[in-house]
Design a protein around this motif. Structure first.
Motif, short mmCIF file in Angstrom:
data_model
loop_
_atom_site.label_atom_id
_atom_site.label_comp_id
_atom_site.label_asym_id
_atom_site.label_seq_id
_atom_site.Cartn_x
_atom_site.Cartn_y
_atom_site.Cartn_z
N GLU A 157 3.64 10.46 -9.30
CA GLU A 157 3.08 10.37 -10.53
C GLU A 157 3.80 9.65 -11.53
N ALA A 158 4.18 8.25 -11.14
CA ALA A 158 4.92 7.23 -11.48
C ALA A 158 3.82 6.76 -12.74
N ASP A 159 4.70 6.35 -13.86
CA ASP A 159 4.00 5.66 -14.93
C ASP A 159 3.38 4.17 -14.70
N ALA A 160 4.14 3.48 -13.63
CA ALA A 160 3.57 2.31 -13.23
C ALA A 160 4.19 1.81 -11.88
N VAL A 161 3.71 0.90 -11.38
CA VAL A 161 4.33 0.51 -9.87
C VAL A 161 4.75 -0.89 -10.28
N LEU A 162 6.12 -1.11 -9.96
CA LEU A 162 6.62 -2.43 -10.22
C LEU A 162 6.92 -3.19 -9.16
N THR A 221 0.78 -1.33 -0.14
CA THR A 221 -0.08 0.19 0.17
C THR A 221 1.05 1.26 -0.02
N GLY A 222 1.70 1.10 0.77
CA GLY A 222 2.79 2.28 0.74
C GLY A 222 3.38 2.46 -0.58
N ALA A 223 3.78 1.53 -1.14
CA ALA A 223 4.42 1.83 -2.63
C ALA A 223 3.46 2.24 -3.81
N VAL A 224 2.10 1.82 -3.68
CA VAL A 224 1.38 2.17 -4.55
C VAL A 224 0.78 3.77 -4.04
N LEU A 225 0.83 4.27 -2.54
CA LEU A 225 0.54 5.53 -2.47
C LEU A 225 1.66 6.30 -2.93
N GLU A 254 -11.05 -7.75 -11.59
CA GLU A 254 -10.96 -9.42 -11.47
C GLU A 254 -10.01 -9.73 -10.15
N ALA A 255 -8.76 -8.82 -10.00
CA ALA A 255 -8.15 -9.36 -8.86
C ALA A 255 -8.66 -9.04 -7.69
N LEU A 256 -9.31 -8.07 -7.54
CA LEU A 256 -10.29 -7.99 -6.27
C LEU A 256 -11.35 -9.00 -6.13
N ALA A 257 -12.10 -9.26 -6.95
CA ALA A 257 -13.38 -10.33 -7.12
C ALA A 257 -12.73 -11.72 -6.74
N LYS A 258 -11.66 -12.13 -7.32
CA LYS A 258 -11.11 -13.32 -7.14
C LYS A 258 -10.03 -13.36 -6.03
N ARG A 259 -9.70 -12.28 -5.32
CA ARG A 259 -9.01 -12.20 -4.04
C ARG A 259 -7.87 -12.96 -4.44
N LEU A 260 -7.06 -12.66 -5.46
CA LEU A 260 -6.00 -12.86 -5.91
C LEU A 260 -4.63 -12.23 -5.21
N LYS A 261 -3.65 -12.83 -4.89
CA LYS A 261 -2.70 -12.32 -3.79
C LYS A 261 -1.49 -11.32 -4.63
N ALA A 262 -2.14 -10.49 -5.58
CA ALA A 262 -1.17 -9.53 -6.38
C ALA A 262 -0.57 -8.50 -5.11
N THR A 263 -1.61 -8.11 -4.47
CA THR A 263 -1.35 -7.38 -3.50
C THR A 263 -2.43 -7.35 -2.29
N ASP A 264 -2.34 -6.58 -1.27
CA ASP A 264 -3.44 -6.70 -0.42
C ASP A 264 -4.46 -5.84 -0.90
N THR A 265 -5.81 -5.92 -0.50
CA THR A 265 -6.91 -5.31 -0.95
C THR A 265 -6.87 -3.75 -1.04
N THR A 266 -6.20 -3.27 0.25
CA THR A 266 -6.21 -1.75 0.26
C THR A 266 -5.20 -1.32 -0.83
N ALA A 267 -4.15 -1.79 -1.05
CA ALA A 267 -3.19 -1.41 -2.23
C ALA A 267 -3.86 -1.41 -3.46
N MET A 268 -4.78 -2.58 -3.76
CA MET A 268 -5.48 -2.68 -5.03
C MET A 268 -6.55 -1.66 -5.32
#
Length: 239
Positions: A154-159, A144-148, A188-202
């Motif tokens: 104003e990054a182009d993407a979070v890796l 979540t800190g990384a996405v924030l 899709e990531a949130l609905a399927k509860r996939l472990k890409a990140t925690d839900t707050t970060a997503m």
């Protein structure tokens, strides 16, 4: 040098990955390889911000579970991220790449206090900026800190450089039949509860239209490959 897909990135490194085979502490051979890849990005013209987890020293929600008050355990986790940022920043400087450590918690003996404007200034100067202490608050992960921070600079993407090579339908270590996704939407990531990140970060990424790329840090050159536009790992974005 290939054309760059992303010219300003927020790179999230797994603390555990920096520990190498020891699974604890710091493996400076691994850190050296990671710094080489970050330096290659800088030399290619990419502006790089970095968030590092603290799991190689302490994971507040896991290590302190049922033993400590959560806020105190998470505070220890924040301090672990400071140690990691200082270590990787030092290794990067030894390779001739300027860097700065900014902390969400004031600790002037060790790091500068984070402000968005200071981070922007350093990035424009070509310095790698390390963001320590997550959001500065308990109950928030370093993802979540990384996405924030990615949104703020104003990054182009979070890796998201992790111990797995992408996002799977289930834990591939426990379920060999798990399927790896090449591309997902936030929904899709949130609905399927996939472990890409925690839900707050997503949810934060979704609300701010921030692409997330999840890939393996096992080969640190993957960082440069992603920046150059190679299809590595899993990308999570809008439709």
């Amino acid at each position: 040098m290939s054309q760059l897909r992303y010219k300003r990135i927020l790179l999230k490194l797994s603390g555990e990955a920096l520990a190498g085979g020891a699974h604890h502490g710091l493996d400076f051979s691994v850190i050296g390889q990671v710094c080489q890849a970050i330096g290659d990005c800088v030399r290619a013209g990419v502006q790089v911000g970095v968030v590092i987890g603290g799991g190689n020293f302490w994971r507040g929600v896991k290590d302190g579970a049922d033993k400590m008050q959560r806020s105190h355990a998470d505070a220890m986790g924040m301090l672990a991220t400071v140690m990691n940022c200082l270590a990787v920043s030092d290794a990067l400087e030894k390779q001739g790449v300027d860097s700065r450590v900014l902390s969400a918690v004031e600790m002037p003996k060790f790091a500068e206090y984070f402000t968005r404007d200071l981070a922007h200034r350093y990035l424009k100067e070509g310095k790698v900026v390390f963001f320590a202490c997550g959001t500065g608050n308990p109950y928030f992960s370093t993802d979540t800190g990384a996405v924030l921070r990615g949104v703020e600079i104003e990054a182009d993407a979070v890796l998201l450089a992790k111990n797995v090579d992408g996002v799977y339908s289930a834990d591939p270590a426990k379920h060999p039949e798990a399927v790896k996704y090449d591309c997902l939407t936030y929904g899709e990531a949130l609905a399927k509860r996939l472990k890409a990140t925690d839900t707050t970060a997503m949810a934060l990424a979704m609300d701010n239209h921030m692409p997330l790329i999840v890939f393996a840090l096992k080969d640190p050159e993957n960082i440069l490959r992603v920046v150059q536009g190679e299809n590595i790992g899993t990308i999570v974005k809008e439709d």
